[in-house]
Scaffold this motif. Structure first.
Motif, mmCIF file in Angstrom:
data_model
loop_
_atom_site.group_PDB
_atom_site.id
_atom_site.type_symbol
_atom_site.label_atom_id
_atom_site.label_comp_id
_atom_site.label_asym_id
_atom_site.label_seq_id
_atom_site.Cartn_x
_atom_site.Cartn_y
_atom_site.Cartn_z
ATOM 1 N N ILE A 33 0.767 -1.135 0.073
ATOM 2 C CA ILE A 33 -0.029 0.065 -0.008
ATOM 3 C C ILE A 33 0.976 1.289 0.045
ATOM 4 C CG2 ILE A 33 -1.685 1.316 1.411
ATOM 5 C CD1 ILE A 33 -2.877 -1.481 2.321
ATOM 6 N N ALA A 34 1.856 1.372 0.908
ATOM 7 C CA ALA A 34 2.863 2.413 1.010
ATOM 8 C C ALA A 34 3.352 2.640 -0.300
ATOM 9 C CB ALA A 34 3.848 2.170 1.935
ATOM 10 N N ALA A 35 3.739 1.500 -1.177
ATOM 11 C CA ALA A 35 4.613 1.602 -2.168
ATOM 12 C C ALA A 35 3.661 2.158 -3.464
ATOM 13 C CB ALA A 35 5.569 0.228 -2.821
ATOM 14 N N SER A 36 2.460 1.537 -3.489
ATOM 15 C CA SER A 36 1.435 2.149 -4.496
ATOM 16 C C SER A 36 1.286 3.431 -4.181
ATOM 17 C CB SER A 36 0.170 1.155 -4.438
ATOM 18 O OG SER A 36 0.643 -0.354 -4.755
ATOM 19 N N ALA A 37 1.050 3.895 -2.960
ATOM 20 C CA ALA A 37 0.758 5.362 -2.900
ATOM 21 C C ALA A 37 1.806 6.230 -3.455
ATOM 22 C CB ALA A 37 0.438 5.549 -1.280
ATOM 23 N N GLY A 39 4.097 5.672 -5.412
ATOM 24 C CA GLY A 39 4.154 5.663 -6.816
ATOM 25 C C GLY A 39 3.155 6.354 -7.537
ATOM 26 N N ALA A 40 1.957 6.470 -6.931
ATOM 27 C CA ALA A 40 0.868 7.251 -7.411
ATOM 28 C C ALA A 40 1.455 8.527 -7.401
ATOM 29 C CB ALA A 40 -0.669 6.904 -6.832
ATOM 30 N N ALA A 41 1.705 9.058 -6.252
ATOM 31 C CA ALA A 41 2.327 10.505 -6.063
ATOM 32 C C ALA A 41 3.239 10.879 -7.272
ATOM 33 C CB ALA A 41 2.772 10.720 -4.514
ATOM 34 N N ASP A 42 4.416 10.009 -7.310
ATOM 35 C CA ASP A 42 5.206 10.177 -8.256
ATOM 36 C C ASP A 42 4.672 10.412 -9.551
ATOM 37 O OD1 ASP A 42 7.151 9.941 -6.445
ATOM 38 O OD2 ASP A 42 7.717 8.089 -6.657
ATOM 39 N N ALA A 43 3.655 9.699 -10.135
ATOM 40 C CA ALA A 43 2.922 9.740 -11.472
ATOM 41 C C ALA A 43 2.035 10.916 -11.456
ATOM 42 C CB ALA A 43 2.026 8.309 -11.573
ATOM 43 N N GLY A 44 1.789 11.583 -10.159
ATOM 44 C CA GLY A 44 1.224 12.707 -10.631
ATOM 45 C C GLY A 44 -0.018 12.859 -9.539
ATOM 46 N N ALA A 45 -0.140 12.008 -8.733
ATOM 47 C CA ALA A 45 -1.611 12.195 -7.930
ATOM 48 C C ALA A 45 -1.353 13.182 -6.753
ATOM 49 C CB ALA A 45 -1.827 10.904 -7.318
ATOM 50 N N ALA A 46 -1.821 14.214 -6.558
ATOM 51 C CA ALA A 46 -2.065 14.820 -5.452
ATOM 52 C C ALA A 46 -2.649 14.728 -4.235
ATOM 53 C CB ALA A 46 -2.716 16.313 -5.712
ATOM 54 N N ILE A 47 -3.452 13.454 -4.192
ATOM 55 C CA ILE A 47 -4.144 12.915 -3.177
ATOM 56 C C ILE A 47 -4.138 11.481 -2.990
ATOM 57 C CG2 ILE A 47 -6.332 12.637 -1.932
ATOM 58 C CD1 ILE A 47 -7.206 15.446 -3.297
ATOM 59 N N VAL A 48 -3.780 10.671 -2.001
ATOM 60 C CA VAL A 48 -3.928 9.180 -2.005
ATOM 61 C C VAL A 48 -5.012 8.892 -0.953
ATOM 62 C CG1 VAL A 48 -1.720 8.723 -2.756
ATOM 63 C CG2 VAL A 48 -1.854 9.122 -0.559
ATOM 64 N N PRO A 72 3.182 6.506 8.248
ATOM 65 C CA PRO A 72 4.402 7.014 8.098
ATOM 66 C C PRO A 72 5.320 6.698 6.903
ATOM 67 C CG PRO A 72 4.146 5.792 10.181
ATOM 68 C CD PRO A 72 3.129 5.329 9.076
ATOM 69 N N GLN A 73 5.385 5.717 6.323
ATOM 70 C CA GLN A 73 6.179 5.553 4.944
ATOM 71 C C GLN A 73 5.558 6.567 4.008
ATOM 72 O OE1 GLN A 73 4.998 3.234 7.013
ATOM 73 N NE2 GLN A 73 6.722 1.732 7.287
ATOM 74 N N ILE A 74 4.473 6.641 3.765
ATOM 75 C CA ILE A 74 3.753 7.484 2.643
ATOM 76 C C ILE A 74 4.195 8.975 3.079
ATOM 77 C CG2 ILE A 74 1.660 8.002 1.687
ATOM 78 C CD1 ILE A 74 0.459 5.440 2.160
ATOM 79 N N ARG A 75 3.874 9.220 4.189
ATOM 80 C CA ARG A 75 4.223 10.673 4.522
ATOM 81 C C ARG A 75 5.888 11.111 4.166
ATOM 82 N NH1 ARG A 75 0.560 10.204 9.319
ATOM 83 N NH2 ARG A 75 -1.227 11.275 8.878
ATOM 84 N N ALA A 76 6.502 10.218 4.778
ATOM 85 C CA ALA A 76 8.142 10.145 4.431
ATOM 86 C C ALA A 76 8.530 10.329 2.954
ATOM 87 C CB ALA A 76 8.826 9.229 5.297
ATOM 88 N N GLY A 77 7.785 9.313 2.050
ATOM 89 C CA GLY A 77 8.179 9.119 0.680
ATOM 90 C C GLY A 77 7.499 9.992 -0.246
ATOM 91 N N CYS A 78 6.669 10.924 0.097
ATOM 92 C CA CYS A 78 5.936 11.690 -0.959
ATOM 93 C C CYS A 78 5.373 12.965 -0.347
ATOM 94 C CB CYS A 78 4.958 11.069 -1.802
ATOM 95 S SG CYS A 78 3.692 10.527 -0.911
ATOM 96 N N ASP A 79 4.818 13.892 -1.058
ATOM 97 C CA ASP A 79 3.999 15.045 -0.481
ATOM 98 C C ASP A 79 2.643 14.984 -0.771
ATOM 99 O OD1 ASP A 79 4.184 15.786 -3.091
ATOM 100 O OD2 ASP A 79 5.267 17.540 -2.800
ATOM 101 N N ALA A 80 1.907 13.756 -1.302
ATOM 102 C CA ALA A 80 0.636 14.021 -1.537
ATOM 103 C C ALA A 80 -0.018 13.952 -0.331
ATOM 104 C CB ALA A 80 0.295 12.319 -2.111
ATOM 105 N N ILE A 81 -1.265 14.423 -0.453
ATOM 106 C CA ILE A 81 -2.260 14.914 0.765
ATOM 107 C C ILE A 81 -2.912 13.438 1.109
ATOM 108 C CG2 ILE A 81 -4.497 15.718 1.291
ATOM 109 C CD1 ILE A 81 -4.024 18.099 -0.555
ATOM 110 N N ILE A 82 -2.872 13.010 2.368
ATOM 111 C CA ILE A 82 -3.371 12.016 2.817
ATOM 112 C C ILE A 82 -4.964 11.954 3.218
ATOM 113 C CG2 ILE A 82 -3.379 10.339 4.949
ATOM 114 C CD1 ILE A 82 -0.807 10.415 3.231
#
Length: 225
Positions: A33-37, A39-48, A72-82
């Protein structure tokens, strides 16, 4: 030429609708789930938009301890809105399905704007072999399932979560849900700007035809400006 503007891309990483037997690509474990989130942010998603799954049998779970393994992994790995779900999954109580949002107080959480029939059972016609014993019952049980989010439920959630500074993704599965949102806006329980998500194709909600998309958009524009 079509007018161009900013587009907000929101990615629901795993959700609670699909069962693993439908696709091998459904993220299940906290690591997936963290890796997919990310990855989505890296591809342009503003929100996960985040749900959780039991790492053992892949069943949707509301357990904040599971969310704690990937947030925590998602917050550390991207700046997408949770965006943490308050819809949870079939059969969860209001307390259960809002537990993670109440625990982690995210920037954003989903808010289903009404009670509705929520039929997942047509998937049974497309799957012959199930990986997990719970999947068939989960789908079959939706023949006699009503997703409950009454006016009282919504008022409680927007008041409690809003007090933490959380904003809402208002999920509207039918035209009446837009009018429900107007009710809360008129009462001052929610404030603009409104982030409205119109959802199509769930059995029990509005269908996925283009005319319905245009009608939902026109209704939202008329009600909310």
């Amino acid at each position: 030429m079509a007018r161009r503007g900013k587009v907000i891309v929101s990615c629901a990483v795993t959700g609670s609708i699909h069962v693993p037997s439908v696709t091998p690509y459904l993220p299940i474990t906290p690591e997936e789930i963290a890796a997919s989130a990310i990855g989505a942010a890296d591809a342009g998603a503003a929100i996960v938009h985040l749900h959780a799954r039991d790492p053992g049998d892949a069943r949707p779970t509301p357990d904040p301890a599971v969310f704690a393994r990937f947030l925590p992994q998602i917050r550390a790995g991207c700046d997408a809105i949770i965006n943490i779900t308050t819809g949870g999954g079939h059969g969860m109580t209001l307390e259960e399905r809002s537990a993670a949002a109440r625990t982690f107080k995210p920037e954003l959480c989903s808010m289903n704007m009404g009670s509705m029939n929520f039929g997942l059972f047509p998937v049974l016609d497309r799957v012959s072999d199930f990986e997990h014993e719970w999947e068939r019952d989960y789908l079959e049980g939706s023949r006699d399932f009503i997703f409950r989010n009454t006016f009282k439920d919504i008022e409680r959630l927007v008041s409690e979560l809003g007090a933490n500074g959380t904003r809402f993704e208002f999920e509207c599965y039918d035209v009446g849900h837009l009018y429900n949102l107007l009710h809360f806006l008129d009462r001052g329980l929610v404030e603009p700007p409104l982030f409205v998500q119109t959802i199509f194709g769930i059995l029990g909600g509005i269908g996925p035809e283009i005319e319905n998309l245009m009608h939902m958009k026109a209704t939202a524009d008329r009600l909310f400006g």
